[in-house]
Design an enzyme around this catalytic site. Structure first.
Site, PDB file in Angstrom:
ATOM      1  N   MET A   1      18.632  23.279 -44.370  1.00  0.00           N
ATOM      2  CA  MET A   1      17.858  22.059 -44.202  1.00  0.00           C
ATOM      3  C   MET A   1      18.357  21.131 -43.074  1.00  0.00           C
ATOM      4  O   MET A   1      18.062  19.948 -43.076  1.00  0.00           O
ATOM      5  CB  MET A   1      17.804  21.289 -45.537  1.00  0.00           C
ATOM      6  N   ARG A   2      19.072  21.688 -42.106  1.00  0.00           N
ATOM      7  CA  ARG A   2      19.427  20.897 -40.917  1.00  0.00           C
ATOM      8  C   ARG A   2      18.607  21.426 -39.741  1.00  0.00           C
ATOM      9  O   ARG A   2      18.421  22.646 -39.607  1.00  0.00           O
ATOM     10  CB  ARG A   2      20.913  21.043 -40.549  1.00  0.00           C
TER      11      ARG A   2
ATOM     12  N   HIS B   1       9.534  29.851 -43.994  1.00  0.00           N
ATOM     13  CA  HIS B   1       8.925  28.533 -44.187  1.00  0.00           C
ATOM     14  C   HIS B   1       7.834  28.640 -45.261  1.00  0.00           C
ATOM     15  O   HIS B   1       7.035  29.581 -45.233  1.00  0.00           O
ATOM     16  CB  HIS B   1       8.317  28.028 -42.867  1.00  0.00           C
TER      17      HIS B   1
HETATM   18  C1  GAR Z   1      12.280  27.876 -49.772  1.00  0.00           C
HETATM   19  O1  GAR Z   1      11.021  27.612 -50.346  1.00  0.00           O
HETATM   20  C2  GAR Z   1      12.189  27.886 -48.272  1.00  0.00           C
HETATM   21  O2  GAR Z   1      10.992  28.451 -47.793  1.00  0.00           O
HETATM   22  C3  GAR Z   1      12.240  26.426 -47.962  1.00  0.00           C
HETATM   23  O3  GAR Z   1      13.206  25.904 -48.839  1.00  0.00           O
HETATM   24  C4  GAR Z   1      13.233  26.707 -50.022  1.00  0.00           C
HETATM   25  C5  GAR Z   1      14.651  27.175 -50.222  1.00  0.00           C
HETATM   26  O4  GAR Z   1      14.785  27.785 -51.485  1.00  0.00           O
HETATM   27  N1  GAR Z   1      12.621  26.190 -46.598  1.00  0.00           N
HETATM   28  C6  GAR Z   1      12.253  25.110 -45.938  1.00  0.00           C
HETATM   29  O5  GAR Z   1      11.557  24.226 -46.399  1.00  0.00           O
HETATM   30  C7  GAR Z   1      12.763  25.057 -44.514  1.00  0.00           C
HETATM   31  N2  GAR Z   1      12.334  23.864 -43.885  1.00  0.00           N
HETATM   32  P1  GAR Z   1      16.027  28.720 -51.794  1.00  0.00           P
HETATM   33  O6  GAR Z   1      17.286  27.929 -51.449  1.00  0.00           O
HETATM   34  O7  GAR Z   1      15.931  28.980 -53.260  1.00  0.00           O
HETATM   35  O8  GAR Z   1      15.909  29.960 -50.972  1.00  0.00           O
END
Ligand code: GAR
Length: 211
Positions: free
Chosen positions: A91-92, A110
């Site tokens: 998330m960075r 994504h």
């Molecule tokens: C997932 O839904 C991924 O697609 C999203 O965060 C979640 C992480 O879940 N990614 C983003 O939003 C990127 N900007 P996880 O830690 O259980 O894999």
């Protein structure tokens, strides 16, 4: 086998999907490093459970110094021999310098059908927009956020009864199928960047519906 570096910030369910995929003897990739920018990310426990090398590079140890933060991540990844970096709930936002230094060797998952719904809160925004299909995308990373050549996508229906949570759960399940599929395509050389798009070798297996 292609050496993966998986970057996480939290729960790590997509990391788990990659760990599980890599456990199959015929899977063409292996995880060389799990790197988190948060020491308390649950994904680090998943990695330890699987006996994988982990590293924590905290942005908080580099206050106001993104180049220093990214240089530390880069050193950890290259030190582990990583050939493909997989962002999995990381998330960075990465700088142009880092992204370019891993050009065509850096992918992201994504939770939307890009180019719709870049950014955060994708499920609530999909519901508010009234789309009938939603899903997830694996793409090569370019400096602009949630932009870059698309490797693979999975669509799920939006149901009349959905709230953001229910829809998000359905998309997440599709992510867990899609990410290993996309990594396999790349590792087998069946998905190659050609300008602004990824060309998929004809005859390559396409992901079946995951609905
Ligand atoms: C997932 O839904 C991924 O697609 C999203 O965060 C979640 C992480 O879940 N990614 C983003 O939003 C990127 N900007 P996880 O830690 O259980 O894999």
């Amino acid at each position: 086998k292609l050496k993966l570096g998986v970057l996480i910030s939290g729960r790590g369910s997509n990391l788990q999907a990659l760990i599980d995929a890599c456990a199959a003897p015929d899977f063409p990739a292996e995880i060389a490093l799990v790197l988190s920018n948060k020491a308390d990310a649950f994904g680090l426990e998943r990695a330890a459970q699987a006996g994988l090398p982990t590293a924590v590079v905290s942005h908080r140890d580099h206050p106001g110094d993104k180049p220093g933060f990214e240089a530390a991540m880069d050193a950890a990844l290259r030190g582990a021999g990583v050939e493909l970096v997989c962002l999995a709930g990381f998330m960075r936002i990465l700088s142009e310098g880092f992204v370019e230094s891993w050009r065509d060797k850096l992918i992201n998952i994504h939770p939307s059908l890009l180019p719709s719904f870049k950014g955060l809160d994708t499920h609530a925004r999909a519901l508010a927009t009234g789309v009938r299909f939603h899903g997830c995308t694996v793409h090569f990373v370019r400096p602009e956020m949630d932009d870059g050549p698309i490797v693979a996508q999975a669509a799920v229906p939006v149901l009349p009864s959905d709230d953001a949570h229910a829809l998000g759960d359905r998309v997440l399940e599709s992510e867990h199928a899609l990410y290993p599929h996309a990594v396999r395509l790349i590792a087998e050389g069946r998905a190659r960047v050609d300008g602004d798009v990824v060309r998929i070798e004809s005859g390559a297996t396409v992901l079946e519906s995951v609905i």
